[in-house]
Design a protein around this motif. Structure first.
Motif, PDB file in Angstrom:
ATOM      1  N   SER A 208       0.834  -1.213   0.000  1.00  0.00           N
ATOM      2  CA  SER A 208       0.000   0.000   0.000  1.00  0.00           C
ATOM      3  C   SER A 208       0.863   1.256   0.000  1.00  0.00           C
ATOM      4  CB  SER A 208      -0.929  -0.003   1.211  1.00  0.00           C
ATOM      5  OG  SER A 208      -1.834  -1.085   1.160  1.00  0.00           O
ATOM      6  N   ALA A 209       1.966   1.232   0.755  1.00  0.00           N
ATOM      7  CA  ALA A 209       2.870   2.385   0.774  1.00  0.00           C
ATOM      8  C   ALA A 209       3.536   2.575  -0.581  1.00  0.00           C
ATOM      9  CB  ALA A 209       3.923   2.199   1.861  1.00  0.00           C
ATOM     10  N   LEU A 210       3.853   1.472  -1.267  1.00  0.00           N
ATOM     11  CA  LEU A 210       4.459   1.571  -2.595  1.00  0.00           C
ATOM     12  C   LEU A 210       3.484   2.200  -3.582  1.00  0.00           C
ATOM     13  CD1 LEU A 210       6.166  -1.952  -2.820  1.00  0.00           C
ATOM     14  CD2 LEU A 210       7.111   0.183  -1.943  1.00  0.00           C
ATOM     15  N   ILE A 211       2.239   1.793  -3.529  1.00  0.00           N
ATOM     16  CA  ILE A 211       1.218   2.354  -4.421  1.00  0.00           C
ATOM     17  C   ILE A 211       1.028   3.838  -4.126  1.00  0.00           C
ATOM     18  CG2 ILE A 211      -1.223   2.274  -5.049  1.00  0.00           C
ATOM     19  CD1 ILE A 211      -1.100  -0.776  -4.413  1.00  0.00           C
ATOM     20  N   ARG A 212       0.960   4.183  -2.851  1.00  0.00           N
ATOM     21  CA  ARG A 212       0.779   5.582  -2.471  1.00  0.00           C
ATOM     22  C   ARG A 212       1.927   6.442  -2.994  1.00  0.00           C
ATOM     23  NH1 ARG A 212       1.344   5.070   2.562  1.00  0.00           N
ATOM     24  NH2 ARG A 212      -0.796   4.448   2.983  1.00  0.00           N
ATOM     25  N   ARG A 213       3.156   5.933  -2.913  1.00  0.00           N
ATOM     26  CA  ARG A 213       4.310   6.702  -3.375  1.00  0.00           C
ATOM     27  C   ARG A 213       4.218   6.978  -4.871  1.00  0.00           C
ATOM     28  NH1 ARG A 213       9.318   6.705  -1.117  1.00  0.00           N
ATOM     29  NH2 ARG A 213       8.090   6.258   0.735  1.00  0.00           N
ATOM     30  N   ARG A 214       3.841   5.975  -5.645  1.00  0.00           N
ATOM     31  CA  ARG A 214       3.699   6.188  -7.083  1.00  0.00           C
ATOM     32  C   ARG A 214       2.654   7.255  -7.373  1.00  0.00           C
ATOM     33  NH1 ARG A 214       0.142   2.295  -9.218  1.00  0.00           N
ATOM     34  NH2 ARG A 214      -1.301   4.042  -9.070  1.00  0.00           N
ATOM     35  N   ARG A 215       1.536   7.191  -6.663  1.00  0.00           N
ATOM     36  CA  ARG A 215       0.470   8.167  -6.894  1.00  0.00           C
ATOM     37  C   ARG A 215       0.935   9.578  -6.524  1.00  0.00           C
ATOM     38  NH1 ARG A 215      -4.464   5.650  -3.706  1.00  0.00           N
ATOM     39  NH2 ARG A 215      -5.795   7.069  -4.884  1.00  0.00           N
ATOM     40  N   LEU A 216       1.679   9.714  -5.433  1.00  0.00           N
ATOM     41  CA  LEU A 216       2.186  11.029  -5.047  1.00  0.00           C
ATOM     42  C   LEU A 216       3.195  11.551  -6.056  1.00  0.00           C
ATOM     43  CD1 LEU A 216       2.625  10.616  -1.186  1.00  0.00           C
ATOM     44  CD2 LEU A 216       1.064  12.187  -2.350  1.00  0.00           C
ATOM     45  N   GLN A 217       4.086  10.675  -6.532  1.00  0.00           N
ATOM     46  CA  GLN A 217       5.037  11.096  -7.559  1.00  0.00           C
ATOM     47  C   GLN A 217       4.302  11.561  -8.813  1.00  0.00           C
ATOM     48  OE1 GLN A 217       7.663   7.725  -8.142  1.00  0.00           O
ATOM     49  NE2 GLN A 217       9.247   8.675  -6.911  1.00  0.00           N
ATOM     50  N   ASP A 218       3.321  10.785  -9.243  1.00  0.00           N
ATOM     51  CA  ASP A 218       2.563  11.140 -10.438  1.00  0.00           C
ATOM     52  C   ASP A 218       1.813  12.448 -10.237  1.00  0.00           C
ATOM     53  OD1 ASP A 218       3.448   8.867 -11.702  1.00  0.00           O
ATOM     54  OD2 ASP A 218       1.589   7.725 -11.411  1.00  0.00           O
ATOM     55  N   ALA A 219       1.212  12.620  -9.061  1.00  0.00           N
ATOM     56  CA  ALA A 219       0.460  13.846  -8.791  1.00  0.00           C
ATOM     57  C   ALA A 219       1.374  15.058  -8.808  1.00  0.00           C
ATOM     58  CB  ALA A 219      -0.258  13.730  -7.450  1.00  0.00           C
ATOM     59  N   ALA A 220       2.544  14.944  -8.182  1.00  0.00           N
ATOM     60  CA  ALA A 220       3.484  16.071  -8.161  1.00  0.00           C
ATOM     61  C   ALA A 220       3.962  16.408  -9.567  1.00  0.00           C
ATOM     62  CB  ALA A 220       4.671  15.744  -7.255  1.00  0.00           C
ATOM     63  N   GLU A 221       4.250  15.380 -10.357  1.00  0.00           N
ATOM     64  CA  GLU A 221       4.732  15.644 -11.715  1.00  0.00           C
ATOM     65  C   GLU A 221       3.649  16.276 -12.580  1.00  0.00           C
ATOM     66  OE1 GLU A 221       7.798  13.493 -14.576  1.00  0.00           O
ATOM     67  OE2 GLU A 221       6.059  12.240 -14.169  1.00  0.00           O
TER      68      GLU A 221
END
Length: 270
Positions: A208-221
């Motif tokens: 779940s933490a791995l998925i959240r990190r990808r989503r945050l990276q994508d959102a920031a970009e």
């Protein structure tokens, strides 16, 4: 590869920065190699903010080799003076080579006694063949080649379980419609419990933490590179129920909201 700024919050502040894809010989161990170089004026510093990729790094810098464990939040490093680093973003299968318990090294860096790696990479980065001090591209390539040769010398044969951990990470990182641990488990035909176990063993963070990190990276970009895009639409695209949930994640893990981040970069895609 070299032009990718995903995970870097303020690309315009970067020193010279290059990424190199891992060759096939070590692709089961390394996602890519990265090399920043900097020369900061005396008395000044350059703060680099990142949403780090959710895995570990092995980094040669100065007179040491450091293993950086998985991070749980946005991080920064202040650069001063003149220097360089040569890092390898490790794939999960490589982590047991350096630690049996990656979760214990969350948000930590530990120095490893790896003189062979240190000597080989440092020699490549500081060499000036023929007195050519402008041979930067070849120098960086030789440093990566030295890193690769050292990894090959370890003669690491990844187990089926380790390769499964790699595939787990690949799915989470590359498939934007993966929002839940069950989504990953179904693609790999394993149970969520199995994913929890291998994520703990080979990454040190939960799926779940791995998925959240990808989503945050994508959102920031997306917020940075598309300055006119509606933030609520970005939230929906990334699987958040609404803009408020995206903002809550930003605030909790990064320390600011998508709106304030966008203002701080001035809508500049870098």
């Amino acid at each position: 590869m070299e032009g990718s700024f995903k995970g870097i919050l303020y690309p315009a502040r970067l020193p010279t920065f290059h990424r190199f894809p891992a060759p096939a010989s070590v692709a089961h161990l390394v996602q890519w190699f990265w090399i920043p170089e900097w020369n900061i004026e005396p008395g000044r510093s350059s703060r680099q903010h990142v949403i780090a990729y959710p895995t570990s790094n092995l980094v040669v810098q100065g007179d040491a080799v450091e293993f950086s464990g998985p991070t749980t939040r946005a991080a920064y490093r202040d650069l001063t003076g003149q220097g360089w680093a040569v890092g390898a973003l490790l794939r999960p299968a490589a982590v047991p080579l350096f630690t049996d318990h990656p979760a214990a090294l969350r948000d930590q860096e530990v120095v490893l006694p790896l003189p062979g790696l240190l000597t080989a990479v440092s020699a490549a980065m500081t060499a000036t063949p023929g007195g050519n001090t402008h041979d930067d591209g070849a120098r960086r390539e030789r440093a990566v080649e030295a890193f690769v040769a050292w990894l090959i010398s370890l003669e690491c044969v990844a187990s089926e379980e380790a390769l499964l951990a790699n595939r787990m990470m690949d799915i989470i990182a590359s498939e934007p419609d993966v929002f839940l641990i069950e989504d990953v488990a179904s693609r790999l035909a394993v149970s969520p419990r199995t994913l929890q176990r291998i994520a703990g063993k080979y990454v040190g963070l939960s799926p779940s933490a791995l998925i959240r990190r990808r989503r945050l990276q994508d959102a920031a970009e997306l917020a940075r590179s598309n300055p006119t895009a509606d933030l609520a639409a970005i939230a929906v695209e990334l699987g958040y129920s609404d803009h408020a949930h995206l903002s809550n994640d930003f605030r909790k893990y990064l320390g600011f909201t998508p709106s304030s981040y966008r203002r701080s970069v001035g809508g500049n895609p870098g």
